[in-house]
Every structure is written in C-alpha cells, then in structure tokens.
Design an enzyme around this catalytic site. Sequence first.
Site, PDB file in Angstrom:
ATOM      1  N   GLU A  75       0.822  -1.216   0.000  1.00 26.92           N
ATOM      2  CA  GLU A  75       0.000   0.000   0.000  1.00 26.92           C
ATOM      3  C   GLU A  75       0.852   1.260   0.000  1.00 26.92           C
ATOM      4  O   GLU A  75       0.585   2.203  -0.741  1.00 26.92           O
ATOM      5  CB  GLU A  75      -0.940   0.012   1.211  1.00 26.92           C
ATOM      6  N   HIS A 144     -11.529  -3.489   8.787  1.00 25.97           N
ATOM      7  CA  HIS A 144     -12.037  -3.437   7.412  1.00 25.97           C
ATOM      8  C   HIS A 144     -13.357  -2.675   7.344  1.00 25.97           C
ATOM      9  O   HIS A 144     -14.155  -2.918   6.458  1.00 25.97           O
ATOM     10  CB  HIS A 144     -12.279  -4.851   6.868  1.00 25.97           C
TER      11      HIS A 144
END
Lengths: 343, 445, 334
Positions: A75, A144
């Site tokens: 990321e 999440h």
Amino acid sequence: MNAQTQITEVTPSGETREMSYAEAIRDAMAIALDRDPTVVLMGEDIGTYGGAFQVTLDLIDRYGPDRVMDTPISELGGAGVAVGAALTGLKPIFEFQFSDFAALAMEQIVNQAAKLRYMLGGEAAVPVVFRMPAGSGTGAAAQHSQSFEAWFGHVPGLKVVQPSTPEDAKGLLLAALADPDPVIVFEHKLLYKMKGQVPTGYYTTPIGKAAIRRTGSDVTIVASAIMVHRALEAAAKLAEEGIEVEVIDLRSVRPIDRDTIIASVKKTGKLLCVYEGVRTLGVGAEISALIAESEAFDYLDAPIQRLGGAEAPIPYNPDLERAAVPQKADIETVARRLAKGEV
Amino acid sequence: MPTEVIMPKVDMDMATGTLAVWHVAEGEAVKKGAALFDIETDKAAMEVEAPASGILRQILAQPGQVVAVGSPVAYLYAEGEAVVALPAETPSAAPAVVAVAAPAAAPAAPAATPSQTVAQVANGAADLRATPVARRLAREAGLALSNLLGSGPRGRIQRADVETALARREAAALAASAPVFAPAVQAAPDEWTAQPGDLHVTTRKGTGTPLVLIHGFAADSTGWMALERALPRDLPLIRIDLPSHGRSPLRRLSGFADLAKTVVQVFDRVAEGPVHLLGHSLGGAVALAVSDIRPRQVKTLSLLSPAGLGPEIDGAALNGIARASTADSLAPWLKRLTARPDGISHDYAKAAMLARIDPDLRAAQQEWAQVLFPDGVQAFDLTAALERVTAPTLMIWGRDDRILPWKQALAAPGEVALHLLRGVGHVPHMEDPDTVAALLGRHMK
Amino acid sequence: MIVQDNIPFAIRHFAPAQLREALRKMHLIRLFEEGAEESYMRGLIHGTMHLSIGQEASAVATCMELTDADKITSTHRGHGHCIAKGADVGRMFAEFFGKETGYCHGRGGSMHIADVKTGNLGANGIVGGGLPIAVGAALTAKRLGRDDVTVCFFGDGANNEGAFHEALNMAAIWKLPVIFVCENNKYGMSTPATYATAVPNIADRAAAYSMPGVTVDGNDFSAVAEALHIAIARARAGEGPSLVENLTYRWRGHSKSDRNRYRTKDEIEDWMSRDPIARFRAELIAHGVLDAAGAEAVEAEAKQAVADGVEFAKASPAPGIADVTKFVHAEEAA
C-alpha cells in the site's frame, strides 16, 4: 510537468441508464480510460479478480494490464508509485482494497501527495485519485470497516468526497480525475449494489458542492454517504408526524459547502449532523463549528446535535456493529426531539 | 431631599425589570403622575409614572439594562434644589444592574457595588437559558428575556416563547393606544366560537419523575413561574393549560365531569409513567378527579386550595375576574386573591389584564363560571373522590383564603397531610412559593 | 607518462568541457553549502540544514549523464543533487532565505529544495519518501513511451524503511527505468549503517529484487560515473532498475544540531583527507584536462556564483503573508 495528452471528448448524451453504484464507478473509469491515454488504474487485485468489490471487473480485458495494473500488496509503495506517476504526467486512479489499508500509506498520501505542490511552491502537481471502499455493515470488523473521511479532510492539499448515489459516484470520480490535485473518493461498501439512474457519457459532479436531497423547514440534517439514505428514511417517517426535515447530502468533506449548510440552518434553526466516522473530532464537529462561527448562529433555536460512530472500533457481532453507527431510528429520534424543542 | 425613582415591582414574582425607554430626558421637568419611563416584563412593556413632580437628574439605568426591583434608577429634584452627590459607596445608590440586554448599552454594574452585582447576577440573568435565535429576536425587538418562561429543556427560552411574548406585547400596545378611561378594551361578546386542537402543554426537561401542573380558574401556566423557580431546577415539569385558558383552544363545557374527561385525555398522552400531580383551586379539583380516574398513574397528589370540597366559593370574585375588561375593573377582584391586597399594584393588574386581552377568552370563561359555579356555589363535590384516592396526598391552604375557605380542607380523610399557611390567601404558590416548594419537595420524595 | 590502460573511465568517457563543468559543480556545491552554513550562523536561514560537504563526487558523478528530461528524487541532504542537476544557486539561496524568488517561493526551504524544470522532483523530509515516487516517475516514462530515466537518491538509513522494499520490488517486477542510488555515508543520523543493516553492503540487497547491485567508492568521481553509466544504459534499454551504492562520508554532522558524539575526530579527519573535490581536481590536472591555473579559475567562477547568489537572495522580496495558503491547490481550482 504534466505531459501533453490527447483527450478524447465523450459528450454527455442526455440519456440515463440504470446502474448500480459500483457499475457507475466502473463506467466512470472506462470513460476516463477511453478519453485520456494518461489515465491508469492501479491497485491490489483490480485486474482479473476485478477488485475486492468487483468494481474494476472486466476492465483489464478491455484496456490491458498496462492500464489496469495489479500492484503487489504494497500500500505504501503502491500509493507512492501513483504519486510519482501523477507528479510526472500520468493520471492514476489508485484503489485501496479497504480504506483501512490507507493507514499503511498515510506517508505518501499525507506527507507527499498533499504537500508536494505547496512544498515546491506551485511548481508541481499531483493529480492522483485514491479510491477508498469504506464503512461498516459488512461484518468485517475493526480493520475493514472504518470511515476515515475526517482524517484526510484534516489535511490541506487533499480533497475528500463521499458520493451517496450512483450518479454522484460517477460524476464525483470523473471530477476527481479532472482535478489538478489529489482527491480521495470514499465509496461506501453498502452502497455498491444500490441502483439508480445515471447519465450516460462524460459529466462531472462539482467537488465542494453539497446536494439538498429533501427540503424542509423544521430541522436540517447534514449527512454523508449511506447516512444520507438513513436520514431520508427518517425524514419520510417524520413527515407523517408533520415534521419537515431538510436533508443535505454533504458529498464533499473537503472543501466543505459552507453556503448550503448555513443557508439551511438559517431557515430551520436546528442542525443535526449524521456521519459514520467516530463522533468525536469527526466531520460533524467541523460542521457544528462552522455554524457556530457563522451568521447562522443567531438563527439557532436548539443546541446542534451530532450522531456519529461509537467511541469504539467497529465490532464484529452484527447487533453491536449496528449499534456502533447511527441508524434510521437514532436519526428519527434526535430529529424529532430537535423539532419539538426538547433538546 | 430629591425623590428616589425606583424600579417598581409590578409582577408578583418579579425580581428584576428591564428599563425599556425614558420618556423624560435628564434635566427636564416632569409632573407627578406623568409617564416617566417604560419597563418590560414578560407580559408587557409598561409605563411607570413619576412619583413626584420635579427635574429628572442622575439617571442610573440606561435603556436595555436589567435592574433589580427596588433599586433607584434616577432622582427627581425640586426646582432650584441643589444636586446631592450620589453616595457611591452606598450600594443602594446605584441601581443593581443585573445584566445589560443590549451589547451597546452602558457598562454593567458600577465598580462600587461589585458584591451586590455578583449576587444579583447569580440569582438573575446569568443562569438564563435562551437559544441564539430567541436572543436575537428579543434583541431586535428590544424585549428582555429575563422574565420569559422557557418551554425548552431546563427552562430554555426558545423561538416560540419569544414570539408569544412579542405577540402579547403587540396586543398590549394596541390596548395601550385606547384611552385609559374608555369603558372597556372591548366588551366580551355573547357569542364566541369553540376552537379545535389539543390542549396546550409545555414541558421542562429534567431528571426523575415529572410533576404535572394544573392551574386554576382564569389563570394559566405562566402563573407557576414563581413556584418553578423555587423548585429544584432538574425537576421535570409538564404544565397543562386548561381549555379556554392560556394558550389552549376555547371549548364549551357541559360540567365538571366534561372538564375532568378532557384533562384525563391529555394526561394519558403526556404522563408516560406514574407522575407527581399538582393542582390549584379548580385545577386542584381536576387533579383530584384525575387521581381518582387514573390511580396507578399518580405517584403523589398535591392540592393547593382545591375546589370541589364544599359549596362555598366567592362567586362574585370569579365572575368579576372573568368579566373584567380593563385593569381598573380587574384590580379589585385580584386583590381578593391574596392575603395582602397591597401586593396587587395597578401595574400588576394592567399586566394581568394583558393575558386576558382576548374578548372571546373572557366570554368563554364567563360561561364556564356559570357552568361550574352557578349562583356562586361549587356545583361539583369531590369529597368522595378524595376518600378514594390512594396516592399520598398533600393539601396546602392559605388561612386568609377569601375565595375558598380553608375549612373545606376538613373534608379530607386522615391520611391527607394538611398545611395551613399564615398570612397567605388563595394563591399560596405565588404568595409563598418557597414554603410551598419545600412542602412539595418533602412530599414527592 | 600515463599509460592509456590506467586512464579512469570518466576521463576517457567525457569531453574536457564536461569534466571542467563537473569540477565547477563540485566546487559550487562545497561553496554553496559553506555559504549556507555561514548564512545560517548570521541568522539569515532558520530551521535546520543537512549539509553534504564531503559527498560532492557522488552527487555530480551520478548526474553526469542525466538530461533535464531525466528525473531525480532527492533526500533531506539534497543541496548537492539539486546543483548537480543544474539548479541556480541564487534561487537556492533565495529559497533558504525564505524568499518569494526561491525555487519553492519560500514554502519549502532547504529540506524541500527542488527544481522541477531541470527534472529535480524535490528533496524530501521523509526518509524513504522519494523511493516510491521515483518508481512512479519511471512508470510514467515507460507508460508514455519516453526514454527518460529516474535516479532515486536515498541514504543508508532509508534502506531499512519498508518503502525501500516495496519500491525496489515494484520497479523490478515492472522493469522500470529507475536507478536507485544509495549514498551510504555510514550513519543514519547517529546510528551506524553497520549496526542497523543486516547485510554488509546495501547493494547486496539488490539480489532480493533480481536487479544488479554494485558498491563503489563514492568519493571517486570516475567510479561513480562508470557505475551510473552502466545502470542508465540498462534503464534506457528497458532492462529495468539497478542499485548503486556510493560509499561516502559527510564531514559535517547530521544537521545543525548534531554534536558529533557518535564518531571520532580521527574518523572525520581520515575521511577529510579523502576529499573528493581535491581528488577529482588532481585527477583532471594529472590527465591534462586542465592545469592548476584552469582549476583555480573554475573554483573562482564557483565562488563568484555563490557570492552573486547570496546577494540575489538577500535582495529578493519575501512572500506576502496573505499568500500563506497559496499553492495548496492549483490556482484555478482554489
């Protein structure tokens, strides 16, 4: 710095087509890939897999792996590559699988993308778009399910949008791409399947402009993303009781549409902010403060109210998960009490 | 010696008043009885007359200032009289300015009286709660908020409260424009029309079991103000305006049972669990009836000079109040309500009249008086109901009550706690709110 | 007589004018930083500075074959990179002085010095911040079919950042035209690279990314230039990235607040005896590229440029206070 690029115009046809929120985003990306050869999509598993939420499904078949690039699970590096590419002439749309993972890339988003133009005295531009599937309601628990709009909204140099409808999901993504600066698009995961009429062809929804989804004179609700829909349901219920709620879809967290919110609060005298991010130091705090500082203050007839996420990580248990973010009944209760002068 | 001009008390529970405007400039002559300045209460803007003839000097309160009752606001000097230096070190010389309503007005309290100012602030405007829009509307209209009753949580004054006060002030201005000696503001019509809609209920949010308040004949919920101030601030209140009273719609009435039924319907709607119930006079009779009909919903019952416990009643006073169309005709009847008639000033009567400015309301109340108290007799008897009531019951009566004689209290069964207050007339909650509040507090525990 | 075989790569490969210019830039870097240091002491510069005195060969030799179309990403110790890439010292001084005429209009200062027009995408205050950005710049070149390359300067400290791994891996899997140039000056602030890094040479890590890795004497102009020549050729040929490690040494402390507690006087003096400028200058004279007088003239030129630069910066206007938010966004979009 940016390369001269050939932009093929795709004019709006004036027609609309029913699409889901996810399809509208995909449509926007396909149009962008068609009309501008410098546009590239980057992200984890966005190719053959179609992205964690299938938003980029089939695009790799249509545009090839050079323009629909699977990145390694990196990321920080991936976001940084997108920043460097944007700095030198590409227009990357970088998808985070979950907005939560952007925490791994804060360095590149916050220290680099947001600041490069400024640090370099306006000599550079970073026209990158970060797409962030966000929000709770999927049972994915604490890592999440978060809503980070306020985090990024706190950073000068970034623009932050939160579409709540398929039409805006497409229009705001195309606007983000047309913007010369980094834009973060928060897509609510529970909205991906939501259907709506979407104009075909190219169009943009202005960044920094809220939308009044329902007019009313008793209470103003400023909501974002999925909270817009919950607020509209609550407003419909309250209308049966004679309480007229004005629902403003914030759409853009930064820049924020002060004028629309101030005008509405001057009309109703009562403000309820509804957002999914953690309540404390959230988007609602900013809206409350801007009203308190504005000429709308003298029109307030009740304390400003905020409904936001619980002061806890998003829990796994479905009942706890629902309890952790504002629901329709919560909005209805607070709006009713506001309207009746009970707050 | 110059004559002291003070902020007069024109309202029974008035602690402060806002000086609205001076009609006479400093240094000008004024005749005794001429309009000297205006003050504002929640009921109206009111003229205050010059207490003596003379030259107005040493104005101490500027328009917009909230001044404690009894404080000097200026002095009147005789022609040629030497001006005496204000004894600045004497607290009483300077007006106890409580708050400054308009930001542009003169600075707050003089430096010489800081301790007094602080004390006044603590009791007065400092804990006033009002929403920004209420403050703005009041500011724009030159209305002092300090005497308004707030309908919001913890007594917060909201937009609607200011709008009501402004509407009343407008009505007062209309009334004031009529000659004082005119026979009537407007004669009550024989025909009046009943109105639709629910009874007007206001609430004050708080914690714990709420206290439901039912006012008496020809009164309204604003009459509870003095008592409310004496009660704990966090006690939740639910105030019901009886039909044809206050802000409730006008209704025809077939008899007491009809009234009790109407109030029970409202009670069912507003009382979500067992509540404390308090009624005064006719409202006491209604509260008793409610307790009889809804025994499980009443935690405690408190009755102030309740009706329904005997035949005698000062029917003349009730009819007189219901009928009065000017302050002059109202005042003598109001004096019968209290143990100390001198507590009812002409200005107070003027203010009370303003709440009754609607001729239809007066007509409806006259009709009610005929239905409930025909021929000066209480046409309903609740002594049996009082026997049946299971909730702990408190009864408070003034020994000098001239409307309902306190001896009717003796109809009560032995379980009822009875308190007879000395030096108190028919309105103990106004005449001695602290004692009433203390008794209520113990009773509701 | 000099044997042909012993002629260093740089002397063989570059024209005398290029070599003369390289020497001028090395002097310019040294003199610029000494000038900045003096200005700092006079209170003309606030904040802090990270001086690269002693590392001039690494900066200039690395950039020898780069054109303005080629990009570099730089580090917090980036003055040398900026000058090597072709920046004007006057505008650099102006930036250090916080002036509107500075490269960043007074918004960046020493730590964000950049000159986008000569391909310098900027010094970076975040250790490892430029690594992924350089990969992105290389991606642009490849995607748009251009043959420019990107050189990513970073220090020995950055090689232990996660971004290093992610960036080198992506550059390798996509075969991007990027050269990672590690200026190993032995210390990440105070922490020795030998302590902080698991491999003896940072270039050894190239193996993990299937790219060539080479460690060279960073104070040897020619050695650096040769390593870069090979890496750049590989990049331009589309064969992918390389890692070059330049072993060098900063004479000064990490920043202006460094008290040098972690290294010995002997060590510093030893490295100062290996001054890359003196070494390169001697080499040029030895190989007849220029004579002593010519070298003096080059140094004098650099001196004059620094003096002129300071004057330009001093005379420049400060940015308007009202413009504090200018350049946050593009003007038209603001």
